[in-house]
Design a protein around this motif. Structure first.
Motif, PDB file in Angstrom:
ATOM      1  N   PHE A 103       0.948  -1.256   0.197  1.00 11.59           N
ATOM      2  CA  PHE A 103       0.120   0.088  -0.112  1.00 11.59           C
ATOM      3  C   PHE A 103       0.817   1.240  -0.015  1.00 11.59           C
ATOM      4  O   PHE A 103       0.408   2.326  -0.596  1.00 11.59           O
ATOM      5  CB  PHE A 103      -0.952   0.058   1.282  1.00 11.59           C
ATOM      6  CG  PHE A 103      -1.726   1.229   1.441  1.00 11.59           C
ATOM      7  CD1 PHE A 103      -3.056   1.509   0.485  1.00 11.59           C
ATOM      8  CD2 PHE A 103      -1.568   2.315   2.318  1.00 11.59           C
ATOM      9  CE1 PHE A 103      -3.743   2.507   0.806  1.00 11.59           C
ATOM     10  CE2 PHE A 103      -2.069   3.581   2.224  1.00 11.59           C
ATOM     11  CZ  PHE A 103      -3.357   3.408   1.430  1.00 11.59           C
ATOM     12  N   ASP A 104       1.845   1.184   0.721  1.00  8.43           N
ATOM     13  CA  ASP A 104       2.625   2.313   0.863  1.00  8.43           C
ATOM     14  C   ASP A 104       3.554   2.863  -0.536  1.00  8.43           C
ATOM     15  O   ASP A 104       3.363   4.082  -0.898  1.00  8.43           O
ATOM     16  CB  ASP A 104       4.042   2.280   1.776  1.00  8.43           C
ATOM     17  CG  ASP A 104       3.455   1.845   3.343  1.00  8.43           C
ATOM     18  OD1 ASP A 104       2.367   2.597   3.770  1.00  8.43           O
ATOM     19  OD2 ASP A 104       4.120   1.354   4.051  1.00  8.43           O
ATOM     20  N   LEU A 105       3.592   1.859  -1.215  1.00 11.20           N
ATOM     21  CA  LEU A 105       4.552   2.179  -2.589  1.00 11.20           C
ATOM     22  C   LEU A 105       3.051   2.531  -3.555  1.00 11.20           C
ATOM     23  O   LEU A 105       3.375   3.672  -4.048  1.00 11.20           O
ATOM     24  CB  LEU A 105       4.991   0.939  -3.305  1.00 11.20           C
ATOM     25  CG  LEU A 105       5.552   1.033  -4.621  1.00 11.20           C
ATOM     26  CD1 LEU A 105       6.486   2.143  -4.683  1.00 11.20           C
ATOM     27  CD2 LEU A 105       5.955  -0.306  -5.239  1.00 11.20           C
ATOM     28  N   ALA A 106       1.969   1.948  -3.414  1.00  9.41           N
ATOM     29  CA  ALA A 106       0.849   2.320  -4.208  1.00  9.41           C
ATOM     30  C   ALA A 106       0.314   3.784  -4.181  1.00  9.41           C
ATOM     31  O   ALA A 106       0.156   4.427  -4.801  1.00  9.41           O
ATOM     32  CB  ALA A 106      -0.434   1.290  -3.838  1.00  9.41           C
ATOM     33  N   ILE A 107       0.412   4.391  -2.858  1.00  9.42           N
ATOM     34  CA  ILE A 107       0.120   5.638  -2.362  1.00  9.42           C
ATOM     35  C   ILE A 107       0.871   6.763  -2.931  1.00  9.42           C
ATOM     36  O   ILE A 107       0.628   7.659  -3.105  1.00  9.42           O
ATOM     37  CB  ILE A 107      -0.283   5.942  -0.756  1.00  9.42           C
ATOM     38  CG1 ILE A 107      -1.155   7.069  -0.451  1.00  9.42           C
ATOM     39  CG2 ILE A 107       1.122   5.963  -0.050  1.00  9.42           C
ATOM     40  CD1 ILE A 107      -2.552   6.640  -0.908  1.00  9.42           C
ATOM     41  N   THR A 108       2.153   6.298  -2.994  1.00 14.19           N
ATOM     42  CA  THR A 108       3.161   7.105  -3.814  1.00 14.19           C
ATOM     43  C   THR A 108       3.256   7.095  -5.306  1.00 14.19           C
ATOM     44  O   THR A 108       3.901   7.726  -5.930  1.00 14.19           O
ATOM     45  CB  THR A 108       4.690   7.010  -3.324  1.00 14.19           C
ATOM     46  OG1 THR A 108       5.170   5.517  -3.822  1.00 14.19           O
ATOM     47  CG2 THR A 108       4.837   6.873  -1.630  1.00 14.19           C
ATOM     48  N   ARG A 109       2.528   6.286  -5.854  1.00 10.47           N
ATOM     49  CA  ARG A 109       2.407   6.201  -7.363  1.00 10.47           C
ATOM     50  C   ARG A 109       1.017   6.073  -7.898  1.00 10.47           C
ATOM     51  O   ARG A 109       0.376   4.982  -8.573  1.00 10.47           O
ATOM     52  CB  ARG A 109       2.766   4.708  -7.757  1.00 10.47           C
ATOM     53  CG  ARG A 109       4.459   4.320  -7.397  1.00 10.47           C
ATOM     54  CD  ARG A 109       5.363   5.167  -8.068  1.00 10.47           C
ATOM     55  NE  ARG A 109       6.630   5.128  -7.919  1.00 10.47           N
ATOM     56  CZ  ARG A 109       7.519   5.352  -6.894  1.00 10.47           C
ATOM     57  NH1 ARG A 109       7.068   6.052  -5.958  1.00 10.47           N
ATOM     58  NH2 ARG A 109       8.665   4.835  -6.933  1.00 10.47           N
ATOM     59  N   LEU A 110       0.203   7.073  -7.421  1.00  8.28           N
ATOM     60  CA  LEU A 110      -1.301   6.943  -7.536  1.00  8.28           C
ATOM     61  C   LEU A 110      -1.574   7.283  -9.252  1.00  8.28           C
ATOM     62  O   LEU A 110      -0.979   7.743  -9.932  1.00  8.28           O
ATOM     63  CB  LEU A 110      -1.814   8.368  -6.966  1.00  8.28           C
ATOM     64  CG  LEU A 110      -1.816   7.834  -5.371  1.00  8.28           C
ATOM     65  CD1 LEU A 110      -2.227   9.373  -4.746  1.00  8.28           C
ATOM     66  CD2 LEU A 110      -2.909   6.718  -5.056  1.00  8.28           C
ATOM     67  N   ASP A 111      -2.716   6.622  -9.614  1.00  6.82           N
ATOM     68  CA  ASP A 111      -3.368   6.881 -10.744  1.00  6.82           C
ATOM     69  C   ASP A 111      -4.007   8.157 -11.027  1.00  6.82           C
ATOM     70  O   ASP A 111      -4.818   8.367 -10.388  1.00  6.82           O
ATOM     71  CB  ASP A 111      -4.061   5.787 -11.456  1.00  6.82           C
ATOM     72  CG  ASP A 111      -4.557   5.438 -12.774  1.00  6.82           C
ATOM     73  OD1 ASP A 111      -4.506   6.815 -13.401  1.00  6.82           O
ATOM     74  OD2 ASP A 111      -5.295   4.603 -12.987  1.00  6.82           O
TER      75      ASP A 111
END
Length: 192
Positions: free
Chosen positions: A101-109
């Protein structure tokens, strides 16, 4: 550090020889899947690996009624030594696994920023439901737990509460995070 290795070697050391199905029943009885990273399906593969490494050995096979033939495993001298090492490592090592999740929140669509509030709200609701369910389960099994088992389960509760608190902080800062993300995307857009 491997929890499943620690469980199997400990069980064979403390309870004596047993077959894989008995280990599976023991793990279910102790609800290991609720407070460890042990999966029931992983037990048989771990038994094979421990056998291949010489940490456990087949003592005999047995057939009871119409059940399939089962291998009875016992811990070896090498297994006893490995278990001692695993127990020490288990107490000393700190394991905090990174959450994708931490990586996903820094790579938002950028095309899905409007969905972020509902995604975070759903995550928070799921965590709160997990905590409620887990605490209810703890109350149900409390009388069967040793002090150590109770403390281990309490550790899981504390971690869930910390996750909930962090997600609440994230939800509170979401409007600013979305604004920042839109501004960052605009400044990096070659078309502007």
């Amino acid at each position: 550090m491997s929890s499943i290795r620690l469980f199997i070697l400990s069980a064979l050391s403390e309870r004596g020889p047993m077959h894989g199905h008995h280990l599976r029943l023991l793990s279910e009885e102790e609800h290991l899947d609720m407070w460890t990273d042990i999966t029931i399906g992983g037990l048989y593969g771990a038994i094979k690996r421990l056998g291949a490494e010489g940490l456990i050995e087949e003592m005999r096979t047995e057939t009871v009624g119409s059940y399939p033939t089962r291998k009875i495993w016992r811990i070896t001298e090498s297994g006893i030594q490995a278990l001692s090492s695993l127990k020490i490592r288990g107490l000393r090592e700190i394991v905090l696994r990174p959450d994708p999740f931490d990586l996903a929140i820094t790579r938002l669509d950028p095309d899905r920023l409007d969905d972020l509030e509902s995604v975070i709200a759903a995550r928070l609701a799921s965590l709160e439901a997990m905590l409620t369910d887990y605490e209810a389960h703890m109350r149900t099994v409390a009388r069967y737990l040793s002090l150590a088992e109770s403390l281990a389960m309490r550790h899981h509760v504390v971690r869930l509460r910390a996750e909930i608190a962090w997600h609440q902080e994230l939800a509170a800062q979401l409007p600013q995070l979305i604004l920042d993300e839109k501004a960052r995307r605009t400044s990096h857009d070659p078309a502007t």
